[in-house]
Design a protein around this motif. Sequence first.
Motif, PDB file in Angstrom:
ATOM      1  N   VAL A 580     -40.427 -38.532 -15.952  1.00 21.01           N
ATOM      2  CA  VAL A 580     -39.501 -39.637 -15.683  1.00 21.01           C
ATOM      3  C   VAL A 580     -40.271 -40.877 -15.236  1.00 21.01           C
ATOM      4  O   VAL A 580     -40.015 -41.995 -15.692  1.00 21.01           O
ATOM      5  CB  VAL A 580     -38.464 -39.217 -14.617  1.00 21.01           C
ATOM      6  N   LYS A 581     -41.252 -40.669 -14.340  1.00 22.82           N
ATOM      7  CA  LYS A 581     -42.026 -41.825 -13.853  1.00 22.82           C
ATOM      8  C   LYS A 581     -42.902 -42.403 -14.957  1.00 22.82           C
ATOM      9  O   LYS A 581     -42.994 -43.624 -15.115  1.00 22.82           O
ATOM     10  CB  LYS A 581     -42.890 -41.400 -12.665  1.00 22.82           C
ATOM     11  N   THR A 582     -43.524 -41.526 -15.743  1.00 20.99           N
ATOM     12  CA  THR A 582     -44.375 -41.990 -16.842  1.00 20.99           C
ATOM     13  C   THR A 582     -43.591 -42.865 -17.820  1.00 20.99           C
ATOM     14  O   THR A 582     -44.111 -43.839 -18.359  1.00 20.99           O
ATOM     15  CB  THR A 582     -44.981 -40.789 -17.591  1.00 20.99           C
ATOM     16  N   ASN A 583     -42.330 -42.516 -18.014  1.00 19.89           N
ATOM     17  CA  ASN A 583     -41.487 -43.268 -18.949  1.00 19.89           C
ATOM     18  C   ASN A 583     -40.707 -44.385 -18.280  1.00 19.89           C
ATOM     19  O   ASN A 583     -39.793 -44.946 -18.882  1.00 19.89           O
ATOM     20  CB  ASN A 583     -40.546 -42.295 -19.667  1.00 19.89           C
ATOM     21  N   ARG A 584     -41.068 -44.679 -17.022  1.00 17.37           N
ATOM     22  CA  ARG A 584     -40.523 -45.838 -16.302  1.00 17.37           C
ATOM     23  C   ARG A 584     -39.013 -45.797 -16.137  1.00 17.37           C
ATOM     24  O   ARG A 584     -38.323 -46.806 -16.233  1.00 17.37           O
ATOM     25  CB  ARG A 584     -40.926 -47.141 -17.002  1.00 17.37           C
ATOM     26  N   PHE A 585     -38.458 -44.602 -15.864  1.00 14.33           N
ATOM     27  CA  PHE A 585     -37.042 -44.474 -15.561  1.00 14.33           C
ATOM     28  C   PHE A 585     -36.867 -44.345 -14.055  1.00 14.33           C
ATOM     29  O   PHE A 585     -37.698 -43.737 -13.371  1.00 14.33           O
ATOM     30  CB  PHE A 585     -36.429 -43.242 -16.230  1.00 14.33           C
ATOM     31  N   LYS A 586     -35.767 -44.878 -13.563  1.00 18.16           N
ATOM     32  CA  LYS A 586     -35.369 -44.678 -12.175  1.00 18.16           C
ATOM     33  C   LYS A 586     -33.932 -44.176 -12.172  1.00 18.16           C
ATOM     34  O   LYS A 586     -33.025 -44.887 -12.577  1.00 18.16           O
ATOM     35  CB  LYS A 586     -35.484 -45.981 -11.371  1.00 18.16           C
ATOM     36  N   LEU A 587     -33.769 -42.941 -11.750  1.00 18.14           N
ATOM     37  CA  LEU A 587     -32.455 -42.318 -11.804  1.00 18.14           C
ATOM     38  C   LEU A 587     -31.602 -42.784 -10.637  1.00 18.14           C
ATOM     39  O   LEU A 587     -31.980 -42.647  -9.476  1.00 18.14           O
ATOM     40  CB  LEU A 587     -32.589 -40.796 -11.786  1.00 18.14           C
ATOM     41  N   ASP A 588     -30.443 -43.314 -10.970  1.00 15.65           N
ATOM     42  CA  ASP A 588     -29.541 -43.825  -9.940  1.00 15.65           C
ATOM     43  C   ASP A 588     -28.459 -42.800  -9.611  1.00 15.65           C
ATOM     44  O   ASP A 588     -28.145 -42.565  -8.452  1.00 15.65           O
ATOM     45  CB  ASP A 588     -28.908 -45.140 -10.410  1.00 15.65           C
ATOM     46  N   GLN A 589     -27.871 -42.190 -10.623  1.00 18.03           N
ATOM     47  CA  GLN A 589     -26.833 -41.185 -10.410  1.00 18.03           C
ATOM     48  C   GLN A 589     -27.476 -39.805 -10.516  1.00 18.03           C
ATOM     49  O   GLN A 589     -27.953 -39.428 -11.572  1.00 18.03           O
ATOM     50  CB  GLN A 589     -25.735 -41.310 -11.474  1.00 18.03           C
ATOM     51  N   VAL A 590     -27.479 -39.076  -9.425  1.00 20.08           N
ATOM     52  CA  VAL A 590     -28.115 -37.760  -9.413  1.00 20.08           C
ATOM     53  C   VAL A 590     -27.191 -36.775  -8.724  1.00 20.08           C
ATOM     54  O   VAL A 590     -26.671 -37.030  -7.646  1.00 20.08           O
ATOM     55  CB  VAL A 590     -29.469 -37.799  -8.680  1.00 20.08           C
ATOM     56  N   GLN A 591     -26.972 -35.652  -9.364  1.00 18.11           N
ATOM     57  CA  GLN A 591     -26.184 -34.587  -8.761  1.00 18.11           C
ATOM     58  C   GLN A 591     -26.787 -33.254  -9.163  1.00 18.11           C
ATOM     59  O   GLN A 591     -27.149 -33.043 -10.311  1.00 18.11           O
ATOM     60  CB  GLN A 591     -24.734 -34.652  -9.229  1.00 18.11           C
ATOM     61  N   ASN A 592     -26.915 -32.372  -8.221  1.00 16.81           N
ATOM     62  CA  ASN A 592     -27.438 -31.051  -8.522  1.00 16.81           C
ATOM     63  C   ASN A 592     -26.467 -30.257  -9.389  1.00 16.81           C
ATOM     64  O   ASN A 592     -25.284 -30.565  -9.454  1.00 16.81           O
ATOM     65  CB  ASN A 592     -27.691 -30.283  -7.225  1.00 16.81           C
ATOM     66  N   PHE A 593     -26.995 -29.216 -10.002  1.00 15.66           N
ATOM     67  CA  PHE A 593     -26.184 -28.292 -10.781  1.00 15.66           C
ATOM     68  C   PHE A 593     -24.982 -27.830  -9.955  1.00 15.66           C
ATOM     69  O   PHE A 593     -25.102 -27.475  -8.787  1.00 15.66           O
ATOM     70  CB  PHE A 593     -27.037 -27.091 -11.186  1.00 15.66           C
ATOM     71  N   TYR A 594     -23.811 -27.853 -10.617  1.00 21.73           N
ATOM     72  CA  TYR A 594     -22.558 -27.505  -9.944  1.00 21.73           C
ATOM     73  C   TYR A 594     -22.023 -26.221 -10.585  1.00 21.73           C
ATOM     74  O   TYR A 594     -21.582 -26.233 -11.724  1.00 21.73           O
ATOM     75  CB  TYR A 594     -21.554 -28.636 -10.125  1.00 21.73           C
ATOM     76  N   PRO A 595     -22.048 -25.096  -9.893  1.00 15.62           N
ATOM     77  CA  PRO A 595     -21.598 -23.831 -10.498  1.00 15.62           C
ATOM     78  C   PRO A 595     -20.073 -23.776 -10.632  1.00 15.62           C
ATOM     79  O   PRO A 595     -19.364 -23.512  -9.669  1.00 15.62           O
ATOM     80  CB  PRO A 595     -22.092 -22.759  -9.513  1.00 15.62           C
ATOM     81  N   SER A 596     -19.561 -24.007 -11.828  1.00 19.10           N
ATOM     82  CA  SER A 596     -18.123 -23.927 -12.070  1.00 19.10           C
ATOM     83  C   SER A 596     -17.769 -22.535 -12.578  1.00 19.10           C
ATOM     84  O   SER A 596     -18.600 -21.865 -13.194  1.00 19.10           O
ATOM     85  CB  SER A 596     -17.689 -24.978 -13.093  1.00 19.10           C
ATOM     86  N   PRO A 597     -16.563 -22.069 -12.330  1.00 18.43           N
ATOM     87  CA  PRO A 597     -16.200 -20.695 -12.699  1.00 18.43           C
ATOM     88  C   PRO A 597     -16.382 -20.400 -14.183  1.00 18.43           C
ATOM     89  O   PRO A 597     -16.114 -21.235 -15.038  1.00 18.43           O
ATOM     90  CB  PRO A 597     -14.716 -20.611 -12.301  1.00 18.43           C
ATOM     91  N   LEU A 598     -16.889 -19.209 -14.460  1.00 13.65           N
ATOM     92  CA  LEU A 598     -17.029 -18.609 -15.794  1.00 13.65           C
ATOM     93  C   LEU A 598     -18.160 -19.179 -16.647  1.00 13.65           C
ATOM     94  O   LEU A 598     -18.466 -18.620 -17.697  1.00 13.65           O
ATOM     95  CB  LEU A 598     -15.718 -18.682 -16.590  1.00 13.65           C
ATOM     96  N   ALA A 599     -18.801 -20.277 -16.257  1.00 17.82           N
ATOM     97  CA  ALA A 599     -19.907 -20.786 -17.061  1.00 17.82           C
ATOM     98  C   ALA A 599     -21.063 -19.788 -17.027  1.00 17.82           C
ATOM     99  O   ALA A 599     -21.303 -19.111 -16.024  1.00 17.82           O
ATOM    100  CB  ALA A 599     -20.363 -22.143 -16.542  1.00 17.82           C
ATOM    101  N   ASN A 600     -21.806 -19.698 -18.115  1.00 14.01           N
ATOM    102  CA  ASN A 600     -22.957 -18.794 -18.160  1.00 14.01           C
ATOM    103  C   ASN A 600     -23.975 -19.122 -17.077  1.00 14.01           C
ATOM    104  O   ASN A 600     -24.571 -18.232 -16.475  1.00 14.01           O
ATOM    105  CB  ASN A 600     -23.623 -18.870 -19.538  1.00 14.01           C
TER     106      ASN A 600
END
Length: 817
Positions: A580-600
């Motif tokens: 991400v840094k090498t490609n000069r991106f800065k992430l503004d919206q970040v959210q961790n994985f959210y375990p929703s029911p029944l997803a693999n």
Amino acid sequence: MQPVTPLFSYPRYWAECYGTAPFLPMSRKEMDKLGWDSCDIVLVTGDAYVDHPSFGMAVIGRMLESQGFRVGIIAQPDWSSKDDFMRLGKPNLFYGVTAGNMDSMINRYTSDKKLRHDDAYTPGDVGGKRPDRATLVYTQRCKEAYKEVPVVIGGIEASLRRIAHYDYWSETIRRSILIDAKADILIYGNAERPLIEVAHRIANGETMETMQDIRGTAVIRKEPLPEWRGVDSSKLDQIGRIDPIMNPYMEGAPCSDDEGSAPAEQEAKPVLVQPPKQKPWEKTYVKLPAFERVKEDKVLYAHASRILHHETNPGCARALAQAHGDRIIWVNPPAFPLETDEMDGVFGLPYQRVPHPAYGNEKIPAYEMIKTSVNIMRGCFGGCSFCSITEHEGRIIQSRSEESIIKEIEEIRDKVPGFTGVISDLGGPTANMYKLRCKSPKAEQTCRRASCVWPTICPHMDTDHTPTIDLYRKARDVKGIKKILIASGVRYDIAVEDPRYIKELAKYHVGGYLKIAPEHTEEGPLSKMMKPGMGSYYSFKELFDKYSKEAGKQQYLIPYFISAHPGTTDEDMVNMALWVKTNRFKLDQVQNFYPSPLANATTMYYTEKNPLNKVSRQGGDVFVVKGERRRRLHKALLRYHDPAGWPMIREALQEMGKGHLIGNGPDCLVPPEGRGEAKAERSRNKGLKPALTRHSNIVHQRGNGAGNKAAGGQSNGRGNSTARSEAGATNTPTASRNGGKAGNGKPVGSQLQKGAGNGKPAAQGAGQGAAQGKPAGKSAHKGKAPTRAGSAKPGANPATQGGKPAAKGNGAKRPAR
């Protein structure tokens, strides 16, 4: 896969004589104006009522109205008593209950289980207008109001809880929602077909006891349906084969060797006509491990999850039976997908395309975002493990006709207040799956693959984007339309199979930035996500840059990533942060994985087993990031530019033996500790208490004064307190303010069971990061592998790419998964 009864072929109910309502009534006063003495069906929803085809209750309400029923809506009722559920009187036929376009728990809590204070589906973006586990609460209040009236539950919340499931918020295995809610029947998937059948059969005097085998429904039974054959799930834990089609002609007939001789006369015999051989999945159900067993055994839970995902193809799915004590949850096979003319009929109903007048001038953010967008299809054959679309809508793409889509564009032009001539999106769960289906009807009917594009694109899958290109061109030619944007995420691995689509997209339909979702850069996590490798990303970027340059435009890709997904190690996250840094991106919206029911991916998170392969007690283990500190670290690595995360990142890098990544050089990830930084850190934390939620450990709550205002916190009025700490300061994702949308970011489609009609319930099940910086030109690696953390010299110097920051705000939409 043809249904027995087409959607619009049922005889109309007698109440059709009342005609079409301007808006479905929300009060007795409106019913009186329409001349109604009662409602045949009352729909209860956790969303505000917006009469628009992107809102589930509007689609379901208008669909039932088209069948002749009088339909009322109770939107966001006061659930403290039964009174508000009686405001329209007693329904003649049934209550229809849904939590809304989003799962009520994902709507209310962040991925770190902290309380949200906004709700994009509520006027004024106000949070707290629906209860936790809204389907349960609403159903119980309906039963209190009129005990004898049947309750039909649906929507994304009910759909993903149709069998025993892992509940992230309580960290327990919960029973089927049908058991807990005490509803009469559950409809999962897109609701139109099963719901219309249920409505007409109840209207004809049938009871729930006679409606136990309707496709797309789940019911509670004492025993399996009679004449159905049971198969233990342990015998089916493998990918199914394509069954050969029966040869209707006689084989092995004798032939004469002598061409000149006449055939010998044969004695006439009666012709024996045999009925067609029954398919192995017909009248067959799979016996899943009981609730009591999966609750105690994680391996059995992973096994049950794998079986459920194999039984999602309407053409060959078996019924499922799971014991809960002395009762059985009976899940019928999925409903057949809608045909094109049926899709046109659903989207051609008389929607007003605006919120109900009762809301006055208050803004409903979810509506503001999608009011000029058009949903062109449903379904997704990507099968990403963190996404719930397959469990909800299925893999088969259901597309509208060009004529229907063009007509809706003209309606937007003519009806939507303040329309500027710009269509904000033509899409769905993904931008570029319109009319893409399996080229082999036999394979489509019998295939049990979880994805048509992973690990490689199936040779049976059609990747010809001609229908999409033709649609774009006709949409641009509509009078009064200045611009057609594509805001739904592009599935780039199938786009590169038809470069003409990328050229059309880059030349006419990108407003400077195009969002796509690699999700990760490392093979380990990508294999658990069921996502393509970065080679597809580089191929797409090369073509996109080429065609943008040919069009004389400077346009940029905005990648989204997931942090803390099952299968992701700390080193994987460091490698992705360096990319991400090498490609000069800065992430503004970040959210961790959210375990929703029944997803693999949720199954991986809970069991630490991989249900994508055959599940066993030995092997198949998946590394899972758990615990607040580790999940915060993974999020902080994606936001390497944020000083608030530097202390945590430095500590982790030192523990990993990667101290060479701490420094001011171009190959470093974070700078060394600066003068005054430690003092500022202590000052920020002074006097702060942990941010408590109703899901915090009870001992922890008591020790920190739960129920009282914490420093910097605000009481939520329901016995909980929230406190702003450094841990939670960057923890509210913009995606939540966008209504939790995924795919194209739209609110989800038809919903007593729709939750994901034109958007993903969510992207429920996925964390995300939206790149804020814009890369200019080609990246430094020029197609090579991204910089690795394991080397003292990570590789090429970072790209010297300038660029403006990407647009922020609620307009950002979630790419396809």
